[in-house]
Design an enzyme around this catalytic site. Sequence first.
Site, short mmCIF file in Angstrom:
data_model
loop_
_atom_site.label_atom_id
_atom_site.label_comp_id
_atom_site.label_asym_id
_atom_site.label_seq_id
_atom_site.Cartn_x
_atom_site.Cartn_y
_atom_site.Cartn_z
N SER A 1 0.85 -1.19 0.00
CA SER A 1 0.00 0.00 0.00
C SER A 1 0.88 1.23 0.00
CB SER A 1 -0.91 0.02 1.23
OG SER A 1 -1.50 1.30 1.40
N TYR B 1 -1.13 -0.41 10.21
CA TYR B 1 -1.33 -0.84 8.82
C TYR B 1 -0.13 -0.41 7.97
CZ TYR B 1 -3.43 -1.29 4.18
OH TYR B 1 -3.69 -1.61 2.86
#
Length: 249
Positions: free
Chosen positions: A142, A153
């Site tokens: 990501s 994350y």
Amino acid sequence: MAHRLAVISGGGTGIGAAAAQALADDGYQVWIIGRRAQVLAEAARRISERCGRPDAVVSVAADLTDPVEVDRVRDTVGDQPVDVLVNNAGAYVRAAADATTADTAANWRATFDVNVVSAVLLTEALRPVLRRPGGRVILMSSIAAQRGGGGPYSAAKAALHGWVFDLAARFGPEGITANVISPGYVADTEFFTGRMTPQGHQSRVDATLVGRAGTPDDIAAAVRYLASPAAGFVTGQIIGVNGGSVYGR
């Protein structure tokens, strides 16, 4: 491409389903793996129908953070050579509003389990049957790994970047490549369900150089390239597909 096998985790929706469609269209037998059996089965039916081969896609329900279930996936694959492994499964795990230390620990561990451990377990389980030479391992990261903003994350996705260098060095002598795709803002996925505002969407679009959000097909195109013979000399790379939101380094 007949009789070539691709395994895609998180293949029931969004980027995973788009990658499954792209590889099925290229003639691969595709196995999609995820937790939600009904979602997977519907995706398998839809993708197979679109590519004109009734059994092009097989769905396998499994929790890839559970070693026992990963071993079941490995046993189901058996001795079939796996040409392409796409570790796409992942999620943003929401933290409690007033998190205790125990809550924080649980949130970080759950985030690493679903984004990192799932990829490690599936890759290690299928390592013996990766095609040699010519196998492809693709990790889905990501933009958050490169610019932060996602807490655990971001950290979990960044961990994939370090790990892919180890994979590339380990697998390279066997003719297997390993790379990371790092998507930017992709609007048409479940990732932002319940979290995206019109203002948030527009700010992410404005951050690109091309003036639009990404699509699952944009990311699937990168998967298709890395899976192809044309990418045989590409390994150990972090490939940003983000509309210019973050420059390559």
